[in-house]
Motif scaffolding. Structure first.
Motif, PDB file in Angstrom:
ATOM      1  N   GLN A  41       0.898  -6.128   5.327  1.00  0.00           N
ATOM      2  CA  GLN A  41       0.219  -6.562   4.057  1.00  0.00           C
ATOM      3  C   GLN A  41      -1.329  -6.314   4.093  1.00  0.00           C
ATOM      4  O   GLN A  41      -1.890  -6.117   3.073  1.00  0.00           O
ATOM      5  CB  GLN A  41       0.505  -7.913   3.994  1.00  0.00           C
ATOM      6  CG  GLN A  41       1.730  -8.270   3.286  1.00  0.00           C
ATOM      7  CD  GLN A  41       1.889  -7.637   1.855  1.00  0.00           C
ATOM      8  OE1 GLN A  41       1.186  -8.061   0.840  1.00  0.00           O
ATOM      9  NE2 GLN A  41       3.042  -6.536   1.822  1.00  0.00           N
ATOM     10  N   ASP A  42      -1.835  -6.215   5.351  1.00  0.00           N
ATOM     11  CA  ASP A  42      -3.392  -5.965   5.482  1.00  0.00           C
ATOM     12  C   ASP A  42      -3.706  -4.331   5.237  1.00  0.00           C
ATOM     13  O   ASP A  42      -4.787  -4.036   5.122  1.00  0.00           O
ATOM     14  CB  ASP A  42      -4.044  -6.524   6.617  1.00  0.00           C
ATOM     15  CG  ASP A  42      -3.247  -5.739   7.946  1.00  0.00           C
ATOM     16  OD1 ASP A  42      -2.538  -4.840   7.617  1.00  0.00           O
ATOM     17  OD2 ASP A  42      -3.676  -6.110   8.996  1.00  0.00           O
ATOM     18  N   GLN A  43      -2.465  -3.739   4.823  1.00  0.00           N
ATOM     19  CA  GLN A  43      -2.766  -2.279   4.537  1.00  0.00           C
ATOM     20  C   GLN A  43      -3.113  -2.049   2.917  1.00  0.00           C
ATOM     21  O   GLN A  43      -3.238  -0.856   2.745  1.00  0.00           O
ATOM     22  CB  GLN A  43      -1.897  -1.485   5.236  1.00  0.00           C
ATOM     23  CG  GLN A  43      -1.755  -1.039   6.707  1.00  0.00           C
ATOM     24  CD  GLN A  43      -0.710  -0.204   6.868  1.00  0.00           C
ATOM     25  OE1 GLN A  43       0.477  -0.762   7.012  1.00  0.00           O
ATOM     26  NE2 GLN A  43      -0.703   1.093   7.051  1.00  0.00           N
ATOM     27  N   ILE A  85       4.607  -0.581   6.196  1.00  0.00           N
ATOM     28  CA  ILE A  85       3.432  -1.003   5.479  1.00  0.00           C
ATOM     29  C   ILE A  85       3.376  -2.370   5.690  1.00  0.00           C
ATOM     30  O   ILE A  85       4.227  -3.293   5.528  1.00  0.00           O
ATOM     31  CB  ILE A  85       3.542  -0.859   3.773  1.00  0.00           C
ATOM     32  CG1 ILE A  85       3.769   0.373   3.502  1.00  0.00           C
ATOM     33  CG2 ILE A  85       2.329  -1.501   3.090  1.00  0.00           C
ATOM     34  CD1 ILE A  85       3.890   0.725   2.186  1.00  0.00           C
ATOM     35  N   ASP A 137      -5.856  -0.313   1.669  1.00  0.00           N
ATOM     36  CA  ASP A 137      -6.302   1.020   2.260  1.00  0.00           C
ATOM     37  C   ASP A 137      -6.341   2.214   1.611  1.00  0.00           C
ATOM     38  O   ASP A 137      -5.175   2.494   1.101  1.00  0.00           O
ATOM     39  CB  ASP A 137      -5.510   1.175   3.535  1.00  0.00           C
ATOM     40  CG  ASP A 137      -5.879   2.166   4.465  1.00  0.00           C
ATOM     41  OD1 ASP A 137      -6.811   2.938   4.102  1.00  0.00           O
ATOM     42  OD2 ASP A 137      -5.185   2.419   5.504  1.00  0.00           O
ATOM     43  N   VAL A 167       6.200  -6.937   7.552  1.00  0.00           N
ATOM     44  CA  VAL A 167       5.954  -5.519   7.578  1.00  0.00           C
ATOM     45  C   VAL A 167       6.924  -4.833   7.057  1.00  0.00           C
ATOM     46  O   VAL A 167       8.474  -5.079   7.588  1.00  0.00           O
ATOM     47  CB  VAL A 167       5.769  -5.064   9.103  1.00  0.00           C
ATOM     48  CG1 VAL A 167       5.421  -3.531   9.024  1.00  0.00           C
ATOM     49  CG2 VAL A 167       4.416  -5.642   9.579  1.00  0.00           C
ATOM     50  N   LEU A 208      -3.535   4.835   2.550  1.00  0.00           N
ATOM     51  CA  LEU A 208      -2.020   4.390   2.221  1.00  0.00           C
ATOM     52  C   LEU A 208      -1.826   4.815   0.648  1.00  0.00           C
ATOM     53  O   LEU A 208      -0.910   5.399   0.588  1.00  0.00           O
ATOM     54  CB  LEU A 208      -1.914   2.969   2.566  1.00  0.00           C
ATOM     55  CG  LEU A 208      -0.490   2.566   2.188  1.00  0.00           C
ATOM     56  CD1 LEU A 208       0.443   2.764   2.984  1.00  0.00           C
ATOM     57  CD2 LEU A 208      -0.624   0.905   2.139  1.00  0.00           C
ATOM     58  N   SER A 210       6.051   2.863  -1.875  1.00  0.00           N
ATOM     59  CA  SER A 210       4.995   1.487  -1.741  1.00  0.00           C
ATOM     60  C   SER A 210       5.863   0.269  -1.433  1.00  0.00           C
ATOM     61  O   SER A 210       5.294  -0.671  -1.354  1.00  0.00           O
ATOM     62  CB  SER A 210       4.395   1.161  -3.196  1.00  0.00           C
ATOM     63  OG  SER A 210       5.049   1.005  -4.149  1.00  0.00           O
ATOM     64  N   ASN A 266       6.929  -3.128  -0.281  1.00  0.00           N
ATOM     65  CA  ASN A 266       6.364  -3.850   0.697  1.00  0.00           C
ATOM     66  C   ASN A 266       6.923  -5.200   0.286  1.00  0.00           C
ATOM     67  O   ASN A 266       7.172  -5.698  -0.826  1.00  0.00           O
ATOM     68  CB  ASN A 266       4.828  -3.812   0.475  1.00  0.00           C
ATOM     69  CG  ASN A 266       4.150  -4.208  -0.470  1.00  0.00           C
ATOM     70  OD1 ASN A 266       3.642  -5.369  -0.606  1.00  0.00           O
ATOM     71  ND2 ASN A 266       4.165  -3.491  -1.675  1.00  0.00           N
TER      72      ASN A 266
END
Ligand code: SUG
Length: 419
Positions: A387-389, A385, A392, A35, A395, A15, A17
């Motif tokens: 940030q807008d994911q 990854i 989700d 990203v 993910l 994870s 990020n």
């Protein structure tokens, strides 16, 4: 087998990020929204461990935590799908990779009962790190279950404790009685002082350290305000060498005098601000290096590539190595994905002095085991990854499956790791 220093590196979790969660950590804040590349990040960590093995050092691992931390969200009466974006990011952080913040470790020769003591860090200052300790504690209790160790729970809040990142040990040899130095912050200008003196003193008492051989030293406000959110960003110690920036400590003269009194043969290698500014030291992570004793007895420094790319830092190092200084060997490693969140080579490892035979072998690695871990990472870690994911569900499922594959490959039952 005799007791040796073992570096336990946090395996960089799937994870990983850039949510910019650490106020006062300039790299993390600067890279907020970038990203991330979890797969590349974890493979960089594996390559660093391979470099340590190639130097003849003993290597261990700590495991990525279950992310998002559903138990923590549950305690906040929410769940991942419903949680506000900042809570999602805090629950998802892979920050347990920075094993220097897992615990404070006092090797057996320093303690009253002759055991190696570990206190898990409470990490209470940063919300995304405050929920690490139960899983870290579960891992420490498994890895160090032998009677040669005593593993302690966290110091209670509100006393902030960030573990080995604010603790240094000097000893003529790893397996000889040493001097333990706890570095705490009082004020950090605009930034929080994450390590509290009260917490350090509690850890020293729990570990049964000799008060005559234990120092409590204040980190300079200037260093914290410049982005040194942990002492290991501006100082590192090993054997009889202290390597520090001139502006690392609030009152270096009395600290150095106390240290010389306790350890007359100490070598203090101080980098003057006139040669390497605090800003260059912090952006290059010159001091967030692994200062190690190599098998032949020489002192080596395992540095991030950013140190080589910073002219003032690299030329200082070249002069030091060419001269008569104690650091004889430089090893450069690429951990740039972790660096972009403010975590250098030293942040990624927890040092434990122990007989490897007393440690759960699942936590120790050789080259073949690193191959197996790398294969799991290649097959299962997300490539990127954004940030807008992070909200989700696909993910989140991918991250859970990746960690499960790793635990399976290493022979761990997830139920024993949840704390
Ligand atoms: O606590 N970064 C970590 C870096 C820790 C480095 N450790 C040592 N110096 N020993 C921290 O600030 C950034 C995560 C984020 O923003 O998503 C972070 O937590």
């Amino acid at each position: 087998m005799p007791r040796v220093e073992i570096n336990f590196d946090g395996i960089i979790g799937p994870s990983h990020n850039y949510a910019g969660l650490s106020h006062g950590n300039l790299a993390a804040t600067r890279n907020q929204g970038a990203v991330s590349q979890p797969r590349a990040a974890a493979l960089q960590g594996i390559a660093k461990m391979r470099a340590n093995l190639a130097l003849g050092l003993t290597q261990g691992v700590l495991l990525p935590h279950a992310r998002p931390d559903h138990r923590w969200l549950d305690s906040l009466a929410t769940d991942y799908a419903e949680a506000a974006p900042h809570l999602q990011a805090q629950a998802l952080s892979a920050s347990a990779m920075w094993a220097a913040n897992a615990a404070t470790v006092s090797p057996a020769p320093d303690t009253a009962d002759g055991r190696c003591h570990l206190t898990v860090a409470n990490l209470v200052t940063m919300p995304h790190r405050s929920h690490e300790w139960p899983e870290t504690l579960a891992q420490l209790r498994l890895a160090f279950a032998h009677d040669a160790f005593r593993v302690h729970g966290p110091v209670p809040a509100p006393f902030g404790d960030e573990g080995a990142a604010n603790h240094m040990r000097l000893a003529p040899e790893h397996d000889a009685p040493g001097v333990e130095i706890f570095v705490y912050g009082v004020s950090g200008g605009p930034f929080p002082a994450r390590q509290h003196r009260e917490a350090s003193m509690a850890v020293a008492r729990r570990h049964g350290l000799d008060p005559e051989r234990t120092l409590f030293v204040e980190q300079s406000e200037e260093a914290i305000a410049a982005g040194a959110f942990h002492n290991d960003v501006v100082a590192v110690a090993n054997a009889n060498v202290l390597f520090a920036h001139e502006l690392a400590f609030a009152d270096k003269d009395s600290f150095y005098a106390d240290l010389r009194h306790l350890m007359p043969r100490v070598e203090i290698v101080e980098v003057p601000a006139a040669e390497v500014s605090l800003a260059d030291a912090i952006s290059s992570y010159l001091f967030n290096a692994q200062l190690v004793t190599l098998p032949g007895g020489e002192t080596g420094l395992i540095l991030p590539t950013e140190a080589r790319n910073t002219p003032s830092v690299w030329s200082w190092l070249q002069r030091h190595v060419a001269g008569n200084g104690p650091i004889r060997h430089l090893e450069v490693v690429d951990v740039r994905e972790s660096m972009a969140n403010g975590g250098g080579p030293a942040c990624l490892r927890l040092r434990v002095v122990a007989d490897p035979a007393t440690i759960d072998p699942r936590f120790l690695v050789d080259s073949a085991k690193l191959d197996r871990i790398a294969a799991v990472i290649e097959a299962h870690w997300p490539a990127a990854i954004a940030q807008d994911q992070i909200g989700d569900p696909a993910l989140i499922a991918h991250i859970a499956a990746a960690r499960a594959a790793l635990l399976d490959a290493l022979g761990f039952d997830p139920a024993n790791l949840s704390g």
